[in-house]
Motif scaffolding. Structure first.
Motif, PDB file in Angstrom:
ATOM      1  N   LEU A 110       0.830  -1.204   0.000  1.00  0.00           N
ATOM      2  CA  LEU A 110       0.000   0.000   0.000  1.00  0.00           C
ATOM      3  C   LEU A 110       0.866   1.255   0.000  1.00  0.00           C
ATOM      4  O   LEU A 110       0.566   2.227  -0.718  1.00  0.00           O
ATOM      5  N   LEU A 111       1.944   1.234   0.785  1.00  0.00           N
ATOM      6  CA  LEU A 111       2.854   2.387   0.791  1.00  0.00           C
ATOM      7  C   LEU A 111       3.528   2.562  -0.565  1.00  0.00           C
ATOM      8  O   LEU A 111       3.703   3.680  -1.046  1.00  0.00           O
ATOM      9  N   GLY A 112       3.903   1.430  -1.186  1.00  0.00           N
ATOM     10  CA  GLY A 112       4.526   1.501  -2.499  1.00  0.00           C
ATOM     11  C   GLY A 112       3.592   2.088  -3.535  1.00  0.00           C
ATOM     12  O   GLY A 112       3.993   2.917  -4.359  1.00  0.00           O
ATOM     13  N   ASP A 113       2.325   1.681  -3.505  1.00  0.00           N
ATOM     14  CA  ASP A 113       1.352   2.220  -4.448  1.00  0.00           C
ATOM     15  C   ASP A 113       1.121   3.705  -4.200  1.00  0.00           C
ATOM     16  O   ASP A 113       0.945   4.491  -5.142  1.00  0.00           O
ATOM     17  N   TYR A 114       1.117   4.085  -2.921  1.00  0.00           N
ATOM     18  CA  TYR A 114       0.946   5.504  -2.586  1.00  0.00           C
ATOM     19  C   TYR A 114       2.120   6.323  -3.135  1.00  0.00           C
ATOM     20  O   TYR A 114       1.930   7.384  -3.733  1.00  0.00           O
ATOM     21  N   ALA A 115       3.335   5.790  -2.970  1.00  0.00           N
ATOM     22  CA  ALA A 115       4.518   6.496  -3.481  1.00  0.00           C
ATOM     23  C   ALA A 115       4.476   6.614  -4.996  1.00  0.00           C
ATOM     24  O   ALA A 115       4.835   7.652  -5.567  1.00  0.00           O
ATOM     25  N   LYS A 116       4.007   5.559  -5.675  1.00  0.00           N
ATOM     26  CA  LYS A 116       3.908   5.615  -7.136  1.00  0.00           C
ATOM     27  C   LYS A 116       2.898   6.662  -7.584  1.00  0.00           C
ATOM     28  O   LYS A 116       3.099   7.346  -8.587  1.00  0.00           O
ATOM     29  N   SER A 117       1.797   6.782  -6.841  1.00  0.00           N
ATOM     30  CA  SER A 117       0.801   7.781  -7.216  1.00  0.00           C
ATOM     31  C   SER A 117       1.368   9.187  -7.082  1.00  0.00           C
ATOM     32  O   SER A 117       1.090  10.064  -7.903  1.00  0.00           O
ATOM     33  N   LEU A 118       2.198   9.400  -6.056  1.00  0.00           N
ATOM     34  CA  LEU A 118       2.841  10.711  -5.911  1.00  0.00           C
ATOM     35  C   LEU A 118       3.860  10.946  -7.020  1.00  0.00           C
ATOM     36  O   LEU A 118       3.943  12.035  -7.596  1.00  0.00           O
ATOM     37  N   ALA A 119       4.635   9.900  -7.327  1.00  0.00           N
ATOM     38  CA  ALA A 119       5.653  10.038  -8.371  1.00  0.00           C
ATOM     39  C   ALA A 119       5.022  10.350  -9.715  1.00  0.00           C
ATOM     40  O   ALA A 119       5.540  11.147 -10.502  1.00  0.00           O
ATOM     41  N   ALA A 120       3.881   9.724  -9.990  1.00  0.00           N
ATOM     42  CA  ALA A 120       3.209   9.973 -11.267  1.00  0.00           C
ATOM     43  C   ALA A 120       2.779  11.420 -11.383  1.00  0.00           C
ATOM     44  O   ALA A 120       2.788  12.000 -12.475  1.00  0.00           O
ATOM     45  N   MET A 121       2.442  12.028 -10.264  1.00  0.00           N
ATOM     46  CA  MET A 121       1.993  13.411 -10.296  1.00  0.00           C
ATOM     47  C   MET A 121       3.139  14.398 -10.475  1.00  0.00           C
ATOM     48  O   MET A 121       2.923  15.561 -10.805  1.00  0.00           O
ATOM     49  N   GLN A 122       4.356  13.917 -10.243  1.00  0.00           N
ATOM     50  CA  GLN A 122       5.501  14.805 -10.412  1.00  0.00           C
ATOM     51  C   GLN A 122       5.615  15.308 -11.850  1.00  0.00           C
ATOM     52  O   GLN A 122       6.199  16.350 -12.115  1.00  0.00           O
ATOM     53  N   THR A 123       5.043  14.559 -12.787  1.00  0.00           N
ATOM     54  CA  THR A 123       5.126  14.965 -14.198  1.00  0.00           C
ATOM     55  C   THR A 123       4.219  16.146 -14.496  1.00  0.00           C
ATOM     56  O   THR A 123       4.341  16.773 -15.536  1.00  0.00           O
ATOM     57  N   ASP A 124       3.274  16.402 -13.614  1.00  0.00           N
ATOM     58  CA  ASP A 124       2.364  17.530 -13.811  1.00  0.00           C
ATOM     59  C   ASP A 124       2.310  18.312 -12.512  1.00  0.00           C
ATOM     60  O   ASP A 124       1.658  17.920 -11.568  1.00  0.00           O
ATOM     61  N   ARG A 125       3.032  19.421 -12.471  1.00  0.00           N
ATOM     62  CA  ARG A 125       3.109  20.181 -11.224  1.00  0.00           C
ATOM     63  C   ARG A 125       1.740  20.673 -10.775  1.00  0.00           C
ATOM     64  O   ARG A 125       1.466  20.796  -9.597  1.00  0.00           O
ATOM     65  N   GLY A 126       0.874  20.938 -11.733  1.00  0.00           N
ATOM     66  CA  GLY A 126      -0.469  21.377 -11.372  1.00  0.00           C
ATOM     67  C   GLY A 126      -1.214  20.288 -10.627  1.00  0.00           C
ATOM     68  O   GLY A 126      -1.847  20.530  -9.601  1.00  0.00           O
ATOM     69  N   ASP A 127      -1.109  19.033 -11.153  1.00  0.00           N
ATOM     70  CA  ASP A 127      -1.772  17.916 -10.479  1.00  0.00           C
ATOM     71  C   ASP A 127      -1.217  17.723  -9.078  1.00  0.00           C
ATOM     72  O   ASP A 127      -1.953  17.491  -8.123  1.00  0.00           O
ATOM     73  N   LEU A 128       0.114  17.801  -8.961  1.00  0.00           N
ATOM     74  CA  LEU A 128       0.745  17.609  -7.666  1.00  0.00           C
ATOM     75  C   LEU A 128       0.307  18.695  -6.689  1.00  0.00           C
ATOM     76  O   LEU A 128      -0.024  18.420  -5.540  1.00  0.00           O
ATOM     77  N   ALA A 129       0.278  19.926  -7.169  1.00  0.00           N
ATOM     78  CA  ALA A 129      -0.129  21.028  -6.297  1.00  0.00           C
ATOM     79  C   ALA A 129      -1.570  20.841  -5.829  1.00  0.00           C
ATOM     80  O   ALA A 129      -1.890  21.030  -4.655  1.00  0.00           O
ATOM     81  N   ARG A 130      -2.433  20.446  -6.755  1.00  0.00           N
ATOM     82  CA  ARG A 130      -3.828  20.233  -6.378  1.00  0.00           C
ATOM     83  C   ARG A 130      -3.949  19.093  -5.373  1.00  0.00           C
ATOM     84  O   ARG A 130      -4.736  19.151  -4.438  1.00  0.00           O
ATOM     85  N   PHE A 131      -3.142  18.041  -5.580  1.00  0.00           N
ATOM     86  CA  PHE A 131      -3.169  16.899  -4.673  1.00  0.00           C
ATOM     87  C   PHE A 131      -2.774  17.334  -3.260  1.00  0.00           C
ATOM     88  O   PHE A 131      -3.433  16.981  -2.281  1.00  0.00           O
ATOM     89  N   VAL A 132      -1.697  18.098  -3.154  1.00  0.00           N
ATOM     90  CA  VAL A 132      -1.229  18.553  -1.845  1.00  0.00           C
ATOM     91  C   VAL A 132      -2.271  19.457  -1.190  1.00  0.00           C
ATOM     92  O   VAL A 132      -2.596  19.317  -0.010  1.00  0.00           O
TER      93      VAL A 132
END
Length: 691
Positions: free
Chosen positions: A456-478
């Motif tokens: 579960l932690l690994g999947d969570y980390a992957k979801s964060l890493a995937a968002m790194q490609t779109d700063r807007g998505d990452l910002a919205r996520f945070v």
């Protein structure tokens, strides 16, 4: 709506306005994809020759189970999972479905069959190659060679990667030298090792030395090792062992210990599907990463966890069928009519048994999904690294959940049957003793939950890493995460929700009854727990290994609770999916109530978390318990139908208290007192005598 036979002799009848359960159709739903194979297996264990006899000595029990195993091999299609060209059917899911049903006969038989065919023979099949299949597999399949699965060591238990037994290659003789270097490296708890086994699949650290180079440990590999002379049954030279003796349960299995003193086996006895050693000592593997190689090898043996999940579900059903039937017949304490009241009419009795009944249904439906995933991978139809990883995670989530649930169910059912439940003839104590070790073997439950949490932690980390490609998505996520945390921790918001609920309990209950509301509550808990632990562990990346381990240890409990919450959500989703396959409206309504009872009982067990994290107001939390009480009343008239749908007959339950015997006693007693009252011969209670 379909109708079923009312059971006036077993407690409450179904009101005319209540939905009815189509018991036969519900039984088909519960038996699942492999219904016919399950029925065939139940027919086998319905034969007294395959049933446990309480009170046998350990030696007698062991020999009886071995004889039963030989009968299974000779007459009852136990080789379905093996290749067609070797006499099997290449039917992996069907094989496990049949195997799980053996628990109704004798759990010792089920586990000994698992040792022989699910571990020993399957290790040869899945870890070996054509040479091993041609040389060793047929004898293992047909019980010419009873075998042990020698993985666990006294000193390492679940930590298989750290086992101490070594297998060092001797290039001069082209042999491996199997050796136990210290007492803690003895193999222990091995079925077939104490008495019956003549060979073992032994797991050891494979060590080679290149010419002129260093000795290299290539990690854990499996070796086929003869251990006894099949004629004399004496240990072969260099091999020793002990009998584990009497255990808390499963005494029909000859568990024992093995140790090896420079025992030599041919190079070709290495089960070399995932790692091989050439005659000159050169090691090779199709999987370059030692870690991935190790987990791939262990992953081929996941069927043990899958089968224990199913067997635990079946044990829970048997216990509930006994306890609910008894509770619908046993009467105690006078009611308003003058007759004594059946136990299941008492609210607390409903509270102790009906949520466990809901658990059993959820466990059963989730197991069907696990069995389908297992068959998809092992049949080859969907054998991809991703699917194998998903299968291993699902098995690691469900096996602990179902086995712990079975132990809780067996204990509660025993207590709910009073002194009668403690009698060996009614099976509940014996089943509890035999199932106790399910929480430990094929992976300790706590360790398995930890594996799930890491995924579960690994999947969570992957979801964060995937968002790194779109700063807007990452910002919205945070922002969403921060807003979500602030929102749910603000007392003002909880107060607003409480005001919204005030005076309108029906609206709160209506929302809790909603499928999406239940899904959101269960899902939010998992996701929030994983996110919190991930954030807490984030600094570990910059710490020394020692400090990182300390940090991980400090949050271990949270990890395990997140995994448990995930497993329960998986069960709830499986239950919800099963509802879509129910055609009869009455059955669907009753089964929906059972699903709601399961989901809301999970919420109620964790009300502190929902309140502390602001997911429920105090008013809505009270509504959870209020609606559960309402569901218990609705389900009470259907309890007998719900356990009858498990499909177990008297030959499977074999409990006098569930045989109708109790009903006959109660009817006799009621008839006696009615006749006494009618004749006027009944003594007058002292309190009614005029003074």
């Amino acid at each position: 709506m379909t109708t079923t036979t009312d059971r006036p002799a077993t407690g409450a009848t179904v009101p005319a306005t209540s939905p009815r359960v189509d018991v036969a159709a519900l039984e088909d739903l519960l038996l699942g994809t492999y219904a016919q194979l399950r029925r065939e297996s139940r027919a086998v264990v319905g034969d007294p020759a395959f049933q446990k006899i309480e009170g046998l000595s350990m030696a007698e029990h062991r020999e009886r189970v071995l004889d039963q195993l030989r009968r299974l091999e000779a007459d009852h299609d136990v080789l379905r999972s093996f290749p067609t060209h070797l006499g099997g059917s290449d039917d992996h899911g069907g094989s496990l479905a049949r195997f799980e049903e053996l628990v109704a006969g004798d759990p010792s038989l089920q586990i000994k069959a698992g040792v022989q065919w699910g571990l020993f023979a399957s290790a040869i099949l899945h870890l070996g190659t054509a040479h091993h299949h041609d040389t060793f597999l047929s004898d293992a399949m047909h019980l010419q060679v009873p075998g042990a699965f020698a993985m666990t060591e006294a000193g390492h238990g679940s930590d298989v990667a750290s086992i101490g037994t070594t297998a060092e290659y001797d290039v001069a003789t082209q042999e491996f030298v199997i050796h136990t270097p210290f007492r803690a490296a003895w193999k222990d708890y091995l079925g077939n090792a104490a008495v019956h086994g003549t060979a073992a699949v032994v797991f050891a650290q494979l060590v080679t030395a290149d010419p002129g180079g260093p000795r290299v440990n290539h990690g854990v590999h499996a070796f086929y090792v003869p251990i006894r002379d099949p004629q004399t049954m004496e240990f072969l030279p260099g091999i020793g062992g002990e009998d584990d003796g009497v255990k808390g349960g499963l005494n029909g299995i000859d568990n024992g210990r093995l140790h090896f003193t420079h025992v030599r086996v041919p190079r070709t006895n290495l089960l070399n599907r995932y790692g091989d050693v050439a005659p000159d000592g050169t090691y090779s593997s199709p999987i370059k990463s030692p870690g991935r190689r190790f987990f791939t090898m262990l992953g081929t043996l996941v069927q043990g966890r899958v089968s224990l999940d199913g067997a635990a579900a079946n044990a829970s059903k048997i216990a509930l069928a006994i306890a609910v039937t008894y509770a619908n017949q046993r009467r105690q304490f006078a009611g308003g009519t003058g007759d004594e009241v059946v136990l299941l009419d008492y609210g607390q009795h409903q509270r102790r048994l009906l949520p466990l009944l809901a658990d059993a249904y959820a466990t059963s439906f989730a197991h069907e999904e696990l069995l389908a995933a297992f068959d998809e991978v092992f049949s080859g139809r969907g054998d991809t690294p991703e699917n194998r990883e998903d299968l291993e995670t699902l098995a690691a989530a469900l096996k602990p959940t179902s086995s712990w649930n079975a132990l809780r169910t067996l204990q509660e059912c025993r207590e709910a049957c009073g002194g009668a439940g403690y009698m060996a003839e009614n099976r509940l104590t014996g089943l509890h003793a035999d199932l106790d070790v399910y929480a430990t073997f094929e992976g300790d439950n706590t360790v398995l939950y930890q594996l799930v949490a890491k995924r579960l932690l690994g999947d969570y980390a992957k979801s964060l890493a995937a968002m790194q490609t779109d700063r807007g998505d990452l910002a919205r996520f945070v922002v969403d995460r921060v807003t979500d945390a602030a929102l749910h921790r603000t007392p003002l918001v909880r107060a607003v929700q409480t005001l919204g609920d005030r005076g309108d309990t029906r609206r709160s209950v209506g929302q809790l009854r909603d499928t999406q509301t239940q899904r959101d509550l269960l899902t939010d808990r998992v996701e929030t727990m994983v996110a919190h632990v991930a954030q807490a562990l984030a600094p570990a990346r910059k710490m020394s290994p020692e400090k990182a381990a300390e940090l991980f240890n400090a949050h271990q409990h949270e990890l395990i609770e997140a995994a448990r919450a995930h497993a329960e959500r998986v069960q709830w989703e499986a239950f919800t999916g099963a509802l879509e396959r129910v055609e009869d409206p009455g059955t669907q309504q009753v089964l929906t109530w059972v699903r709601d009872l399961f989901g809301l009982t999970l919420v109620e067990r964790n009300l502190a978390w929902y309140l502390v994290n602001g997911r429920l107001s105090a008013g809505r939390a009270r509504a959870v318990t209020s609606y559960i009480e309402r569901l218990l009343v609705r389900l009470r008239p259907h309890a007998q139908d719900l356990v009858d749908a498990f499909g177990y007959g008297p030959e499977h339950l074999r409990a006098p208290i569930a045989s109708g015997q109790e009903q006959a006693r109660q009817d006799e007693a009621r008839a006696y007192y009615r006749a006494q009252r009618a004749s006027g011969d009944a003594p007058i209670p002292e309190k009614n005598v005029a003074r």
